[in-house]
Design a protein around this motif. Structure first.
Motif, mmCIF file in Angstrom:
data_model
loop_
_atom_site.group_PDB
_atom_site.id
_atom_site.type_symbol
_atom_site.label_atom_id
_atom_site.label_comp_id
_atom_site.label_asym_id
_atom_site.label_seq_id
_atom_site.Cartn_x
_atom_site.Cartn_y
_atom_site.Cartn_z
ATOM 1 N N GLN A 23 0.847 -1.186 0.000
ATOM 2 C CA GLN A 23 0.000 0.000 0.000
ATOM 3 C C GLN A 23 0.888 1.244 0.000
ATOM 4 O O GLN A 23 1.830 1.347 0.798
ATOM 5 C CB GLN A 23 -0.924 0.015 1.214
ATOM 6 N N ARG A 25 1.046 5.752 -1.008
ATOM 7 C CA ARG A 25 0.333 7.024 -1.132
ATOM 8 C C ARG A 25 1.124 7.913 -2.066
ATOM 9 O O ARG A 25 2.352 8.013 -1.949
ATOM 10 C CB ARG A 25 0.221 7.677 0.243
ATOM 11 N N ARG A 31 -3.762 10.346 -3.403
ATOM 12 C CA ARG A 31 -4.441 9.076 -3.665
ATOM 13 C C ARG A 31 -3.621 7.939 -3.083
ATOM 14 O O ARG A 31 -2.393 8.013 -3.005
ATOM 15 C CB ARG A 31 -4.632 8.866 -5.168
ATOM 16 N N GLU A 32 -4.322 6.863 -2.723
ATOM 17 C CA GLU A 32 -3.675 5.696 -2.131
ATOM 18 C C GLU A 32 -4.085 4.443 -2.878
ATOM 19 O O GLU A 32 -5.144 4.402 -3.505
ATOM 20 C CB GLU A 32 -4.076 5.564 -0.660
ATOM 21 N N ARG A 76 2.389 3.140 3.020
ATOM 22 C CA ARG A 76 1.308 3.369 4.004
ATOM 23 C C ARG A 76 1.381 2.357 5.103
ATOM 24 O O ARG A 76 1.798 1.300 5.014
ATOM 25 C CB ARG A 76 -0.057 3.294 3.315
#
Length: 76
Positions: A23, A25, A31-32, A76
């Motif tokens: 994950q 960013r 946006r992720e 993230r």
């Protein structure tokens, strides 16, 4: 038509990145999503030399992919 042989990552210009399948960013757009691939793409010829750009492909929570600069991504 030119046929290239080799591994798929060689053919499509895939580049290793420490955040692949994690994950991330994009700080520019906030946006992720999951980093799916980083690809080195040919963008043109400048002063007789070929120019390339690295592009990150990120799959957002909505299932749609967006592009980002791979060097600016945050885990993230």
């Amino acid at each position: 038509m030119e046929v290239r042989e080799g591994r798929p990552d060689e053919i499509y210009g895939h580049v290793d990145h420490p955040f692949l399948r994690q994950q991330v960013r994009d700080p520019r757009t906030l946006r992720e999503g999951e980093l799916m691939a980083v690809v080195e793409e040919f963008v043109g010829t400048v002063a007789g030399g070929r120019t390339y750009r690295r592009t990150a492909y990120v799959r957002g929570a909505d299932g749609l992919e967006f592009t980002a600069a791979p060097d600016t991504l945050e885990r993230r």
